[in-house]
Motif scaffolding. Structure first.
Motif, PDB file in Angstrom:
ATOM      1  N   ASN A 271       0.842  -1.205   0.000  1.00 48.70           N
ATOM      2  CA  ASN A 271       0.000   0.000   0.000  1.00 48.70           C
ATOM      3  C   ASN A 271       0.874   1.251   0.000  1.00 48.70           C
ATOM      4  OD1 ASN A 271       0.717   0.757   2.737  1.00 48.70           O
ATOM      5  ND2 ASN A 271      -0.775  -0.717   3.520  1.00 48.70           N
TER       6      ASN A 271
ATOM      7  N   CYS B  76       0.432  -2.907   7.117  1.00 48.86           N
ATOM      8  CA  CYS B  76      -0.364  -3.602   6.114  1.00 48.86           C
ATOM      9  C   CYS B  76      -1.854  -3.386   6.363  1.00 48.86           C
ATOM     10  CB  CYS B  76      -0.034  -5.088   6.141  1.00 48.86           C
ATOM     11  SG  CYS B  76      -0.852  -6.031   4.846  1.00 48.86           S
ATOM     12  N   THR B  77      -2.612  -3.147   5.299  1.00 52.87           N
ATOM     13  CA  THR B  77      -4.046  -2.868   5.409  1.00 52.87           C
ATOM     14  C   THR B  77      -4.910  -3.982   4.824  1.00 52.87           C
ATOM     15  OG1 THR B  77      -3.837  -1.574   3.361  1.00 52.87           O
ATOM     16  CG2 THR B  77      -3.810  -0.361   5.448  1.00 52.87           C
TER      17      THR B  77
ATOM     18  N   GLY C 162      -5.483 -10.437   7.088  1.00 54.74           N
ATOM     19  CA  GLY C 162      -5.570  -9.290   7.980  1.00 54.74           C
ATOM     20  C   GLY C 162      -5.541  -9.690   9.439  1.00 54.74           C
TER      21      GLY C 162
ATOM     22  N   SER D  56      -2.831  -8.512  12.292  1.00 55.24           N
ATOM     23  CA  SER D  56      -3.268  -7.926  13.560  1.00 55.24           C
ATOM     24  C   SER D  56      -2.683  -8.684  14.745  1.00 55.24           C
ATOM     25  CB  SER D  56      -4.801  -7.924  13.643  1.00 55.24           C
ATOM     26  OG  SER D  56      -5.350  -7.125  12.621  1.00 55.24           O
TER      27      SER D  56
ATOM     28  N   THR E 106      -3.932   0.373  14.724  1.00 49.47           N
ATOM     29  CA  THR E 106      -4.250   0.394  13.301  1.00 49.47           C
ATOM     30  C   THR E 106      -2.964   0.491  12.481  1.00 49.47           C
ATOM     31  OG1 THR E 106      -4.347   2.815  13.053  1.00 49.47           O
ATOM     32  CG2 THR E 106      -6.365   1.698  13.830  1.00 49.47           C
ATOM     33  N   PRO E 107      -3.003   0.099  11.196  1.00 49.03           N
ATOM     34  CA  PRO E 107      -1.837   0.279  10.324  1.00 49.03           C
ATOM     35  C   PRO E 107      -1.416   1.741  10.219  1.00 49.03           C
ATOM     36  CG  PRO E 107      -3.403  -1.211   9.307  1.00 49.03           C
ATOM     37  CD  PRO E 107      -4.086  -0.633  10.502  1.00 49.03           C
ATOM     38  N   TYR E 108      -2.384   2.649  10.259  1.00 47.30           N
ATOM     39  CA  TYR E 108      -2.062   4.075  10.164  1.00 47.30           C
ATOM     40  C   TYR E 108      -1.258   4.530  11.382  1.00 47.30           C
ATOM     41  CZ  TYR E 108      -2.607   9.083   9.333  1.00 47.30           C
ATOM     42  OH  TYR E 108      -2.366  10.423   9.111  1.00 47.30           O
TER      43      TYR E 108
END
Length: 404
Positions: A313, A355-356, A362, A366, A373-375
């Protein structure tokens, strides 16, 4: 005699502490020592110490007929040295038997093979020095890249470094109708032999062992031996590659994973025509059947077996590019802390946390991430990288002033 090749990846990243925008330019220490020490000690008690003791007993019990291989990342070795010297000693005892192989890799479990031949070579050399220092002069002959990442080009670079073999994933889209149960060759340099993971049998142990919804649950040694015997007779090696943390950490002791491994060698020797070999033994004595063509990098991660776990991403690609923009500048700075942080900031896990992906992959991401969160992972990493860049600029200014 046909053979089973057990390989275990041993890796723990140095996790970055919560690092705010307001810390940039003020706090130059990035690592969460409390968390890193706690995790190493937890995994040591659940996996490393009991499993190392089990393997040592099996090696002695079968007088060297049972063999395994490890790749231990440099960043993990550093943490063993700092937080778990008992674990490091237990690995030394295993290697001292002469029936445990240590593989080469990148020091920081990094993705540098995708970006810079110079940095890749430097980091592999750095790892080799640590292995030599910790394991009584040991020199690896077989290479395992971060997360089994491989391509024709990467294999060519590994061959140039003098390694005789390399491990990677037996990815379906690469193999097609071919079997992973043979020795192959790099398409650029045929002198480099390639061992491919049998992902079906490996993942039966690593991922499906405790899954009660799996049609073949529970996995017993009798059942596993039946599957081994079903491998066509002309296929000479079954490569079982997995995270070492499978034992006791991903698959808890209560699942029976230790009992399974304790019983497996006897079942193999008693009911099959298989033995056990280390990767170098397979490389040395195995005859390659063909070149394997891998024009685009593969890995053992996620369903796609590609690079999207780390570079799938915009967040990941921006962080990755920004980091390696610093390579040529960092090389010119003789500062121990700058070099240490440059090394650790390359660890692939930092990008993995960004990673999103969704669905089953996913959930795996996690499980391994300590961020919400990925952000959050991206912001924390970029804050640290911003401070690191400021430090590099300051050192460059100091060097310029000293020259005048």
């Amino acid at each position: 005699m046909r053979t089973i090749c057990f390989y275990f990846q041993v890796h723990q990243p140095l996790r970055i502490k919560p690092y705010r925008f307001f810390d940039i330019g003020d706090d130059h220490y990035y690592w969460d020592d409390y968390s890193n020490k706690s995790i190493i000690r937890k995994v040591a008690q659940k996996c490393y110490l009991p499993m190392n003791a089990l393997l040592l007993d099996l090696i002695h019990q079968y007088q060297g007929r049972f063999k395994v291989a490890f790749s231990i990342s440099g960043v993990c070795l550093d943490q063993f040295e700092a937080f778990a010297p008992d674990v490091l000693e237990s690995f030394k005892k295993l290697v001292a038997t002469g029936h445990v192989e240590i593989l080469a890799e990148t020091d920081a479990h990094a993705l540098c093979s995708l970006k810079s031949k110079g940095e890749f070579t430097r980091m592999v050399g750095r790892h080799a020095e640590k292995i030599k220092r910790h394991f009584n002069g040991y020199t690896p002959k077989v290479f395992r890249n971060t997360e089994l990442i491989y391509s024709d080009k990467i294999g060519g670079m590994v061959a140039e470094m003098g390694y005789e073999g390399m491990l990677t994933e037996g990815a379906k889209h690469i193999l097609g109708w071919k079997s992973p149960n043979f020795v192959y060759q790099n398409s650029i340099d045929p002198n480099l032999k390639i061992l491919l993971k049998n992902f079906q049998l490996s993942d039966d142990i690593a991922f499906r062992f405790s899954n009660k919804t799996w049609a073949d649950y529970p996995l017993t040694t009798e059942k596993f031996v039946t599957w081994l015997n079903a491998v066509p007779k002309e296929q000479e090696v079954v490569n079982l590659f997995m995270d070492y943390e499978t034992f006791g950490e991903h698959q808890w002791a209560e699942t029976g994973i230790f009992e399974f491994m304790k019983a497996l060698p006897n079942a193999v020797f008693k009911y099959t025509d298989f033995g056990f070999s280390t990767p170098y033994e397979v490389v040395k004595y195995g005859t390659p059947v063909a070149k394997i063509h891998v024009p685009t990098p593969i890995s053992w991660a996620d369903e796609e077996r590609d690079l999207t776990a780390w570079l799938g991403n915009d967040l990941q690609n921006e962080a990755f590019s920004k980091l390696y923009e610093m390579e040529s500048r960092v090389k010119n700075i003789e500062d121990e802390e700058i070099q240490r942080d440059w090394n650790y900031l390359q660890t692939s896990d930092h990008f993995y946390y960004m990673c999103t992906k969704f669905f089953s992959d996913g959930h795996v991401h996690s499980y391994f991430s300590h961020y919400d969160t990925p952000y959050d992972a991206f912001i924390n990493y970029m804050n640290v990288l911003s401070d690191f860049i400021l430090r590099v600029k300051m050192k460059e200014s100091e060097m310029t002033e000293a020259e005048q």
